[in-house]
Design a protein around this motif. Sequence first.
Motif, PDB file in Angstrom:
ATOM      1  N   VAL A 175       0.838  -1.205   0.000  1.00 20.73           N
ATOM      2  CA  VAL A 175       0.000   0.000   0.000  1.00 20.73           C
ATOM      3  C   VAL A 175       0.872   1.254   0.000  1.00 20.73           C
ATOM      4  O   VAL A 175       0.606   2.221  -0.729  1.00 20.73           O
ATOM      5  CB  VAL A 175      -0.954   0.002   1.201  1.00 20.73           C
ATOM      6  CG1 VAL A 175      -1.663   1.361   1.327  1.00 20.73           C
ATOM      7  CG2 VAL A 175      -1.992  -1.108   1.078  1.00 20.73           C
ATOM      8  N   LYS A 176       1.950   1.243   0.786  1.00 23.38           N
ATOM      9  CA  LYS A 176       2.824   2.417   0.874  1.00 23.38           C
ATOM     10  C   LYS A 176       3.485   2.700  -0.479  1.00 23.38           C
ATOM     11  O   LYS A 176       3.578   3.853  -0.916  1.00 23.38           O
ATOM     12  CB  LYS A 176       3.885   2.195   1.946  1.00 23.38           C
ATOM     13  CG  LYS A 176       3.335   2.074   3.362  1.00 23.38           C
ATOM     14  CD  LYS A 176       4.446   1.772   4.353  1.00 23.38           C
ATOM     15  CE  LYS A 176       3.890   1.544   5.755  1.00 23.38           C
ATOM     16  NZ  LYS A 176       4.968   1.181   6.717  1.00 23.38           N
ATOM     17  N   PHE A 177       3.963   1.631  -1.118  1.00 25.61           N
ATOM     18  CA  PHE A 177       4.603   1.827  -2.423  1.00 25.61           C
ATOM     19  C   PHE A 177       3.597   2.321  -3.465  1.00 25.61           C
ATOM     20  O   PHE A 177       3.902   3.203  -4.269  1.00 25.61           O
ATOM     21  CB  PHE A 177       5.248   0.527  -2.890  1.00 25.61           C
ATOM     22  CG  PHE A 177       6.526   0.180  -2.161  1.00 25.61           C
ATOM     23  CD1 PHE A 177       7.609   1.043  -2.176  1.00 25.61           C
ATOM     24  CD2 PHE A 177       6.641  -1.019  -1.471  1.00 25.61           C
ATOM     25  CE1 PHE A 177       8.793   0.728  -1.509  1.00 25.61           C
ATOM     26  CE2 PHE A 177       7.811  -1.342  -0.804  1.00 25.61           C
ATOM     27  CZ  PHE A 177       8.892  -0.468  -0.817  1.00 25.61           C
TER      28      PHE A 177
ATOM     29  N   ALA B 139      -4.477  -3.931  -2.596  1.00 31.47           N
ATOM     30  CA  ALA B 139      -3.578  -4.165  -1.468  1.00 31.47           C
ATOM     31  C   ALA B 139      -4.229  -3.781  -0.146  1.00 31.47           C
ATOM     32  O   ALA B 139      -4.031  -4.456   0.875  1.00 31.47           O
ATOM     33  CB  ALA B 139      -2.282  -3.376  -1.672  1.00 31.47           C
ATOM     34  N   GLU B 140      -5.015  -2.703  -0.151  1.00 31.71           N
ATOM     35  CA  GLU B 140      -5.712  -2.311   1.077  1.00 31.71           C
ATOM     36  C   GLU B 140      -6.703  -3.393   1.497  1.00 31.71           C
ATOM     37  O   GLU B 140      -6.833  -3.706   2.688  1.00 31.71           O
ATOM     38  CB  GLU B 140      -6.424  -0.979   0.865  1.00 31.71           C
ATOM     39  CG  GLU B 140      -5.470   0.211   0.849  1.00 31.71           C
ATOM     40  CD  GLU B 140      -6.127   1.525   0.475  1.00 31.71           C
ATOM     41  OE1 GLU B 140      -5.643   2.578   0.937  1.00 31.71           O
ATOM     42  OE2 GLU B 140      -7.104   1.504  -0.291  1.00 31.71           O
ATOM     43  N   ALA B 141      -7.372  -3.994   0.527  1.00 39.56           N
ATOM     44  CA  ALA B 141      -8.298  -5.084   0.854  1.00 39.56           C
ATOM     45  C   ALA B 141      -7.538  -6.278   1.417  1.00 39.56           C
ATOM     46  O   ALA B 141      -7.980  -6.916   2.389  1.00 39.56           O
ATOM     47  CB  ALA B 141      -9.085  -5.485  -0.392  1.00 39.56           C
ATOM     48  N   ALA B 142      -6.369  -6.579   0.817  1.00 37.33           N
ATOM     49  CA  ALA B 142      -5.567  -7.712   1.300  1.00 37.33           C
ATOM     50  C   ALA B 142      -5.024  -7.456   2.700  1.00 37.33           C
ATOM     51  O   ALA B 142      -4.838  -8.390   3.486  1.00 37.33           O
ATOM     52  CB  ALA B 142      -4.417  -7.974   0.334  1.00 37.33           C
ATOM     53  N   ALA B 143      -4.780  -6.187   3.009  1.00 37.63           N
ATOM     54  CA  ALA B 143      -4.267  -5.838   4.336  1.00 37.63           C
ATOM     55  C   ALA B 143      -5.382  -5.720   5.370  1.00 37.63           C
ATOM     56  O   ALA B 143      -5.113  -5.487   6.555  1.00 37.63           O
ATOM     57  CB  ALA B 143      -3.494  -4.526   4.254  1.00 37.63           C
ATOM     58  N   GLY B 144      -6.622  -5.857   4.914  1.00 37.10           N
ATOM     59  CA  GLY B 144      -7.756  -5.756   5.830  1.00 37.10           C
ATOM     60  C   GLY B 144      -8.051  -4.341   6.255  1.00 37.10           C
ATOM     61  O   GLY B 144      -8.694  -4.108   7.284  1.00 37.10           O
TER      62      GLY B 144
END
Length: 768
Positions: free
Chosen positions: A629-631, A655-660
């Motif tokens: 997400v940061k990248f 990625a935000e969804a994968a990170a919850g």
Amino acid sequence: MKKFILTLFLLVALVTGASRLTPAQEEARAAWQVTKFDLTVNVGVAERVLNARAVLSAVNIGQGVGRTMTVRLSPQAEVKSASAGDAATTFRSRPEAKTSIQQVTIDLPSAVNSGGAIGVAIEYRLPLADNSALAAISPLNAQFLPLSFWYPAPNTQFSLRGADTAPFRLTVNTGGEATAISAGKSSGSAAAQTFEQPLYAQPFFLTGKWDAIEGAGDARGVSAFVLSGAAPVERRNAESAIAVAAAARAYFAAAFGEAPDVPIKLVTVERGAGFSEAGVVLVSAAAYRRQKLDSVTALTIAESIARLWMGGSTPLRGEGVSVLREGLVRFLATAFIEKHFGRAAADAERTRERTAYAAISKRDGPLMQSTPFFDTHFNAAANKGAMIWRLADGALGREAFFLILKNELQAKRGDALVLANLRSVLGERGGAPLKAALDYGLDQPTDMDLLIGVPRQEGGEWVVALRNAGPVAVNVPVACTTESGQVVRAEVAIPARDFGEARFKVAGKLVRAEIDPDKLYPQIDYSNDYAPRPTTPEDAFAEAAKFFARQDYAKAEEKAREALKSAPQTQEARVILGRALLGGNKTEEAAKVFRSLLDDPLPLATAMAWANLGLGEIALRQNQASEAVKFFDQAVTADAEYGATLAARALRIKAEAAAGAAPPVDESVKSFVAQLDAAIRGGRKTELDAQIIPGELATFAKGIVGNQPETWQTKVLRTERLSADRVAADVLINAKVLGKEESGTAVFIFDKFGGAWKLGGVELFEVR
């Protein structure tokens, strides 16, 4: 085609030559040059009209008597009255044949002899239908740059001797709703600000809301104006920009004398970035949101500071003025880049200059005859121009070349630096070889090709055959590489249209040879510079991109590495290499390439975008969603290229969804989007226009009304704040238009004024 182009330029030269006839041989004519602009403008936000009064002080620099003065002005401008010498007079307007710019011819109450001066006043209004980077009026800001022709002047950039530049006094009445910015020192109130600008420049102004960051110490007098509500990273990058501007000012002051006493203002804008005049530089808002200052922004700042001397304190006039205003300024800015950021950064800039010019070199004309009428003008004036001045610098030496420039700039203050005069001085100091190089580089189309043969052994020496197919003699380096990687060099003089050779006494075998390794000379074909003849870096890069598009990652990697052999500093090729390695699942090697791009002291914005995108993809593969997400955030904020931004926005949500983590969504924006959807479905222009910033998105609104959607539903996926009153939103659109189901993503920009959101822009639109 080549013969046709040469014939065309011969005709231009003949016409130009005819214009140089003596007064006895030609009709004596008046020619006007502005010595001062005095402008007062009222920004009518509600009516979207600029009301203005312009007073031009001008001198007749022609041979004949002036009975009229013709000025150029925007074709949309409506002239209400004109006066000359404090007396009302008649005027008439017509469109200029080649440019469609409005010509306003003013009858003078009395004749003005050659060398005489007069003041002319014009009152006019300029209504705006649509906003652009050159001219805009909205409730949030206004922007009027010289290329919009918002003010009257006798000469424009289409003239061989360039546009009128002069000191100006500008009063901007905003009504107190916004802050005005222009060049020079300001006085007055927020509602009416006056700028006194002492340098030679073209008038311009902006209005908006900014927070000022003031430089201190050596950077005193340098300010950065960031958008209200700027994030810490934006302020940090603005401070870096201030430091670069201050360092450039010190560098050029050491070279050319004390810096002009004018404030330097780095102004953040959403459009129009890259413009600079008299110490004001428009910097893209995206530039301050990135990880670090990018190369284009740094070069723009350096060029703008160089212009404080080159064209600012000393005006630039005469035939071929763009070679000074664009070419010499770019050379000087690149010299500063080398001093401040290192040789590698400067070499990268020079490679981009050469690559850009190589694309047009075979159809380019003489620089001395070039104007914006030619589609090659700005490329040639800046890039070939910089190469020509680099030749002069190399022939004379940096210290001697800069001293000549300093003496000419100081001697011509109050008068003008003319290219012909500078050429004469350089020819005297540099001798016949430099004079010939300047005459060829400026007066003739590019027609040089340097060729080199494969090294061969003769007795105890290695011999390399050379050929100069150009019309002037060259004194050029030749670099050869041994089997062990040792590089040996020799300097060789080759007459015009003739042959030469370089000889080397070295142990081991010479396996590669290159003529003009520093690429000093503009040429029509750089592929002949190498032996054995490889694919040129430009061709290798193009092939790498082609193979990458075909998903042949092994071939793309091979060609990218080939391009980097001759131009290791080329960031574009390193991006392709990193992407190819990632496509081939060589993640460690790819990550190393991407990190090297981000560690570059002066990276391209596109390099930052693709490098962060690649590192984000690697993190996502390694189940490091939060890091990804940061990248992806960094790739989005780089805002450098459509493809990179589109991919980064989609992958960031994934990625935000994968990170919850739930993507941030501004609820007030969601509510406004519901209103916008209703207006789109309603299909009434007045209702839709009420949801859009005045002057923006006219084509978008026309398309919606003209092709009335049967259904239209917008889902806000994510929002991010760009400034205190500006938000970007990733949205998903499902629509049915003309019986066809359409779906896809878009990025909408929303601006707030009067406590309500309005649609201000559509950055990406992938609804199919």
